[in-house]
Design an enzyme around this catalytic site. Structure first.
Site, PDB file in Angstrom:
ATOM      1  N   CYS A 152      31.149  37.316  36.930  1.00  0.00           N
ATOM      2  CA  CYS A 152      32.164  36.894  35.959  1.00  0.00           C
ATOM      3  C   CYS A 152      33.296  37.913  35.876  1.00  0.00           C
ATOM      4  O   CYS A 152      33.194  38.911  35.149  1.00  0.00           O
ATOM      5  CB  CYS A 152      31.517  36.684  34.591  1.00  0.00           C
ATOM      6  SG  CYS A 152      32.710  36.192  33.345  1.00  0.00           S
ATOM      7  N   CYS A 155      34.801  38.336  32.411  1.00  0.00           N
ATOM      8  CA  CYS A 155      33.982  39.105  31.468  1.00  0.00           C
ATOM      9  C   CYS A 155      34.053  40.600  31.779  1.00  0.00           C
ATOM     10  O   CYS A 155      34.110  41.426  30.877  1.00  0.00           O
ATOM     11  CB  CYS A 155      32.508  38.706  31.544  1.00  0.00           C
ATOM     12  SG  CYS A 155      32.212  36.956  31.650  1.00  0.00           S
ATOM     13  N   ASP A 156      34.019  40.942  33.073  1.00  0.00           N
ATOM     14  CA  ASP A 156      33.778  42.344  33.439  1.00  0.00           C
ATOM     15  C   ASP A 156      34.957  43.032  34.119  1.00  0.00           C
ATOM     16  O   ASP A 156      34.883  44.235  34.405  1.00  0.00           O
ATOM     17  CB  ASP A 156      32.554  42.421  34.374  1.00  0.00           C
ATOM     18  CG  ASP A 156      31.304  41.883  33.691  1.00  0.00           C
ATOM     19  OD1 ASP A 156      31.180  42.060  32.468  1.00  0.00           O
ATOM     20  OD2 ASP A 156      30.469  41.277  34.380  1.00  0.00           O
TER      21      ASP A 156
END
Ligand code: NAP
Length: 330
Positions: A152, A155-156
């Site tokens: 992701c 997300c990261d």
């Protein structure tokens, strides 16, 4: 006194058993599930939506969604999912973050066991559990998930500011991830197993034009270093024709090689195709079980778009409504 308490408890249990049965439960909180909820709530079915662990589904992980009609400037994926959720709630859908441990579809009403110990029964069920990211299947990958290996980017990605990262894959997800990561990382290397991309021409043009994005063709990641150090230090890449292996230093690996449908709960109960997607009757969302409908990516190995998921979500709600009102037609 004890007897009276027991009688009251039994009465409460009986009342719950009689009245807790739902007309429609929708499993999944992505574009398919929320759209089904909007339509079902407007049809007066008061659906119960069980969102699962990742409310919003895959679309919530997209930084910008540029192809959902109605948003000419694009919209953040999480914001889009939240709008859909709010719209469903506005019409009376009851939306709960809840994990379903098992389902019994062998007879109607269907039974769902939830992780909080509750049991829900329902006359109809819409399965909109979506799909999850696939992994390469390397031991080193599993050892380093959350320690430099991710599926992701949204997300990261921020964690890799001014670092070098590798993206594996050649589809829309891989290029979207690469373009997103290029905002933070000092260099993004896309490793793809062929020499042509599956991604849309629009994303290809953007990626090829980006000065921080590079491509390694005809190559597979065969090892991620270094599980012993507990962090990503590089990847071993094998050329698919020459089998030559070379080492590429990197601090992050984003795996973007597609998705698999979330159908484990329904195995051996409902007909799945050979890739584990739920099979629906052509032109409808009916599954092989009367009263069970499927919408979105869980039943769609082909299109897999937020807009098609929303479309089949609306179809599932209409199919469930029709089924509830004409049960003898099945
Ligand atoms: P995808 O289109 O299935 O692409 C997966 C990519 O990963 C392919 O390039 C494939 O290589 C490669 N791959 C698969 N297994 C591999 C393995 N074991 N090792 C190395 N490489 C592997 O998946 P996706 O990119 O996640 O897209 C899924 C769907 O969502 C598509 O319909 C896409 O259009 C849609 N989507 C749309 C958007 C958007 O419109 N903004 C964004 C994301 C996704 P090959 O090419 O050689 O098969």
């Amino acid at each position: 006194m004890r007897l009276i308490a027991s009688i009251i408890a039994c009465f409460i249990c009986l009342t719950y058993a009689l009245f807790a049965q739902e007309r429609l439960v929708i499993l999944g909180g992505g574009p398919a599930g929320y759209t089904a909820a909007i339509y079902a709530a407007r049809a007066g079915l008061s659906p119960l939506v069980l969102e699962g662990e990742e409310p919003g589904g895959q679309i919530a992980l997209s930084y910008t969604v540029d192809n959902f009609p109605g948003f000419p400037e694009g919209i953040n994926g999480y914001a889009l999912a939240t709008l859909m959720r709010d719209q469903a709630a506005r019409f009376g859908a009851r939306i709960k973050e809840s994990t379903v441990l098992s389902v019994d579809l062998s007879y109607r009403p269907f039974t769902l066991r939830l992780s909080d110990g509750r049991t829900v029964t329902t006359e109809t069920l819409i399965i909109a559990t979506g799909a999850s990211a696939k992994w390469l299947g390397l031991d080193s990958e599993q050892a380093l998930i959350g320690r430099g290996v991710s599926s992701c980017a949204v997300c990261d990605g921020l964690l890799f500011t001014n670092k070098e990262v590798v993206v594996v894959g050649g589809g829309d997800t891989a290029l979207e991830d690469a373009l997103f990561l290029a905002n933070y990382a000092s260099q993004v290397t896309v490793v793809h197993r062929r020499d042509t991309l599956r991604a849309s021409p629009y994303l290809q043009q953007k990626a090829f034009a980006h000065p921080n994005i590079h491509f390694v063709w005809n190559s597979e990641v065969v090892q991620i270093e270094d599980p012993e150090e507990g962090k990503v230090t590089g990847v071993a890449i094998r050329h698919v024709f020459t089998h030559e292996i070379r080492y590429l230093p990197t601090q992050g690996v984003f795996v973007a090689i597609g998705h698999q449908p979330n159908t484990d709960l329904f195995k051996n109960q409902i007909h799945l195709d050979r890739n584990s997607y739920i099979q629906t009757r052509q032109g409808s969302t009916h599954t092989t079980i009367p009263g069970v409908f499927a919408a979105g990516d869980v039943a769609d190995p082909h299109y897999r778009q937020a807009v098609t998921a929303a479309g089949t979500g609306s179809m599932a709600a209409m199919d469930a409504y029709h089924f509830l009102n004409n049960p003898t037609e099945e």
